[in-house]
Design an enzyme around this catalytic site. Structure first.
Site, mmCIF file in Angstrom:
data_model
loop_
_atom_site.group_PDB
_atom_site.id
_atom_site.type_symbol
_atom_site.label_atom_id
_atom_site.label_comp_id
_atom_site.label_asym_id
_atom_site.label_seq_id
_atom_site.Cartn_x
_atom_site.Cartn_y
_atom_site.Cartn_z
ATOM 1 N N PHE A 16 0.824 -1.220 0.000
ATOM 2 C CA PHE A 16 0.000 0.000 0.000
ATOM 3 C C PHE A 16 0.857 1.268 0.000
ATOM 4 O O PHE A 16 0.851 2.055 -0.950
ATOM 5 C CB PHE A 16 -0.934 -0.068 1.203
ATOM 6 C CG PHE A 16 -1.636 1.211 1.540
ATOM 7 C CD1 PHE A 16 -2.263 1.969 0.559
ATOM 8 C CD2 PHE A 16 -1.687 1.669 2.852
ATOM 9 C CE1 PHE A 16 -2.919 3.158 0.880
ATOM 10 C CE2 PHE A 16 -2.343 2.831 3.182
ATOM 11 C CZ PHE A 16 -2.950 3.585 2.191
ATOM 12 N N ASP A 36 10.149 -6.538 -2.736
ATOM 13 C CA ASP A 36 8.926 -7.045 -2.122
ATOM 14 C C ASP A 36 8.868 -8.546 -2.347
ATOM 15 O O ASP A 36 9.183 -9.019 -3.448
ATOM 16 C CB ASP A 36 7.688 -6.368 -2.727
ATOM 17 C CG ASP A 36 6.477 -6.410 -1.812
ATOM 18 O OD1 ASP A 36 6.049 -7.531 -1.457
ATOM 19 O OD2 ASP A 36 5.949 -5.337 -1.471
ATOM 20 N N GLY A 41 2.004 -7.649 -0.680
ATOM 21 C CA GLY A 41 1.965 -6.703 -1.788
ATOM 22 C C GLY A 41 1.408 -7.347 -3.051
ATOM 23 O O GLY A 41 1.325 -8.571 -3.168
ATOM 24 N N ASP A 61 12.965 -11.323 -0.294
ATOM 25 C CA ASP A 61 12.528 -11.198 1.091
ATOM 26 C C ASP A 61 13.555 -10.398 1.882
ATOM 27 O O ASP A 61 14.752 -10.741 1.877
ATOM 28 C CB ASP A 61 12.358 -12.586 1.712
ATOM 29 C CG ASP A 61 11.513 -12.565 2.969
ATOM 30 O OD1 ASP A 61 11.700 -11.648 3.791
ATOM 31 O OD2 ASP A 61 10.667 -13.464 3.127
ATOM 32 N N VAL A 62 13.098 -9.377 2.552
ATOM 33 C CA VAL A 62 14.017 -8.462 3.239
ATOM 34 C C VAL A 62 14.703 -9.073 4.456
ATOM 35 O O VAL A 62 15.648 -8.504 4.984
ATOM 36 C CB VAL A 62 13.307 -7.170 3.679
ATOM 37 C CG1 VAL A 62 12.831 -6.380 2.481
ATOM 38 C CG2 VAL A 62 12.156 -7.465 4.639
ATOM 39 N N LEU A 81 9.738 -0.152 4.457
ATOM 40 C CA LEU A 81 8.303 -0.197 4.717
ATOM 41 C C LEU A 81 7.785 -1.617 4.899
ATOM 42 O O LEU A 81 6.687 -1.810 5.422
ATOM 43 C CB LEU A 81 7.538 0.466 3.570
ATOM 44 C CG LEU A 81 7.860 1.936 3.287
ATOM 45 C CD1 LEU A 81 7.100 2.417 2.052
ATOM 46 C CD2 LEU A 81 7.527 2.811 4.492
ATOM 47 N N ALA A 120 9.721 2.532 8.923
ATOM 48 C CA ALA A 120 8.293 2.649 9.187
ATOM 49 C C ALA A 120 7.987 2.127 10.582
ATOM 50 O O ALA A 120 8.273 0.977 10.901
ATOM 51 C CB ALA A 120 7.500 1.859 8.155
ATOM 52 N N TYR A 153 2.874 -6.466 17.740
ATOM 53 C CA TYR A 153 3.210 -5.537 16.664
ATOM 54 C C TYR A 153 3.804 -4.254 17.229
ATOM 55 O O TYR A 153 4.836 -3.762 16.747
ATOM 56 C CB TYR A 153 1.970 -5.237 15.832
ATOM 57 C CG TYR A 153 2.212 -4.286 14.685
ATOM 58 C CD1 TYR A 153 3.119 -4.604 13.685
ATOM 59 C CD2 TYR A 153 1.518 -3.079 14.603
ATOM 60 C CE1 TYR A 153 3.344 -3.736 12.627
ATOM 61 C CE2 TYR A 153 1.735 -2.210 13.544
ATOM 62 C CZ TYR A 153 2.651 -2.545 12.564
ATOM 63 O OH TYR A 153 2.874 -1.680 11.520
#
Length: 334
Positions: A16, A36, A41, A61-62, A81, A120, A153
């Site tokens: 998003f 991403d 996503g 994958d981060v 993000l 983020a 979270y």
């Protein structure tokens, strides 16, 4: 930045916020490497930029160091993000591990390149603090019991903030953390992952009851995506944001019940508003702890970034309904 146009890495680029930030950066002539894994996503979100010579997409994958290992050339910043969101339906271990591991790899990339990292975060880090508005300094984090996975979270993002600032202190590169408040608009996830407005719009357009947790008197501050993205963008390119934690949001408050009524009115659909109140105890057989009010102090954002929310909730929700209606029609058509 040393050049009139920059070169950036954006993680979660097909999500998003990532897809909307991509559009903003390309509009100003910047080059973007977007990463991403497409777990949340959608390629549709970035399809309009396919073939743009200033955009390169990598399905990776981060959480893995090798994701960043072959990124060559000079960069100005990494905007991280990608995240695993609030575990309303469980998966707290994914939230904790993915958010920590992804942030660590983004920070390692920034450290190795000696570039800025923009992280983020979330308004959820303020927890249950009843003192409003929430200020970056002066408002303590009041987190609930560790036995409630609902707080995983918030804790993961609070840890990310501490980790980022610790990296900046230890290695001498700039880090900025951004706390988002209720972003919504085009490309939003249309389930609870996207927020209550996504679910409410879906229910109104399909004639289903709108599920409201508790009595609906809890409030939120909803921020249209263009306003959120402008905050991210300015925080990325402005050195004034370096070393700061900044709220990005709209300080106008609305109850969840009012939100449901607004969406019903703006959707122009037949019939009466149909609401189904859902007790918090229904979540996994455990009490789901909600935050009863959430409003940002936006003075630092205005001072450092020159950004103030421009789109009010009525105009923004009308746009979100229009986008989601078209999205749903496209999905139905296959």
């Amino acid at each position: 930045m040393t050049r009139s146009s920059g070169r950036f890495v954006v993680t979660g680029v097909a999500g998003f916020l990532g897809s909307n930030l991509l559009e903003r950066m390309l509009r100003d002539g910047h080059e973007v490497i977007g990463i991403d894994n497409l777990s949340m996503g959608r390629l549709e979100n970035i399809a309009a930029f396919e073939g743009n010579p200033k955009f390169r997409f990598l399905k990776r994958d981060v959480i893995h160091a090798e994701t960043f290992a072959d990124l060559d050339g000079q960069f100005d910043a990494i905007v991280h993000l990608a995240a695993f969101k609030i575990p309303r339906y469980g998966k707290a271990i994914d939230t904790l591990k993915i958010n920590y591991q992804g942030t660590e790899q983004a920070l390692e990339f920034a450290r190795n390149r000696n570039i800025k990292a923009v992280l983020a975060s979330t308004s959820d880090v303020y927890g249950r603090n009843p003192n409003l508005p929430f200020a970056e300094e002066g408002t303590d984090s009041v987190i609930g019991s560790s036995k409630s996975p609902r707080w995983a979270y918030a804790v993961s993002k609070l840890f990310d903030e501490h980790l980022g600032l610790a990296y900046a202190d230890a290695y001498g590169f700039p880090v900025t953390a951004l706390r988002f408040f209720g972003s919504y608009g085009p490309n939003q996830n249309t389930t609870w992952w996207g927020g209550p407005q996504s679910v409410f719009i879906d229910c109104v357009l399909t004639g289903k009851p709108i599920p409201i947790h508790g009595d609906g008197m809890q409030t939120r501050s909803f921020t249209y995506v263009s306003d959120t993205v402008e905050g991210i963008y300015q925080a990325t390119i402005r050195p004034e944001a370096n070393g700061e934690i900044i709220n990005i949001g709209n300080n106008k408050e609305i109850t969840i019940l009012e939100l449901a009524k607004l969406i019903k009115r703006l959707s122009n659909t037949p019939g009466e508003l149909n609401i189904q109140f859902t007790p918090y105890e229904s979540f996994n057989g455990k009490k789901y702890e909600d935050v009863m009010r959430r409003v940002p102090d936006i003075r630092l954002c205005e001072k450092l970034l020159g950004v103030r929310a421009k789109v009010d909730v009525e105009e923004g929700m009308a746009r979100a309904i229009e986008w989601q209606r078209a999205f749903m029609a496209k999905q139905k058509a296959g």
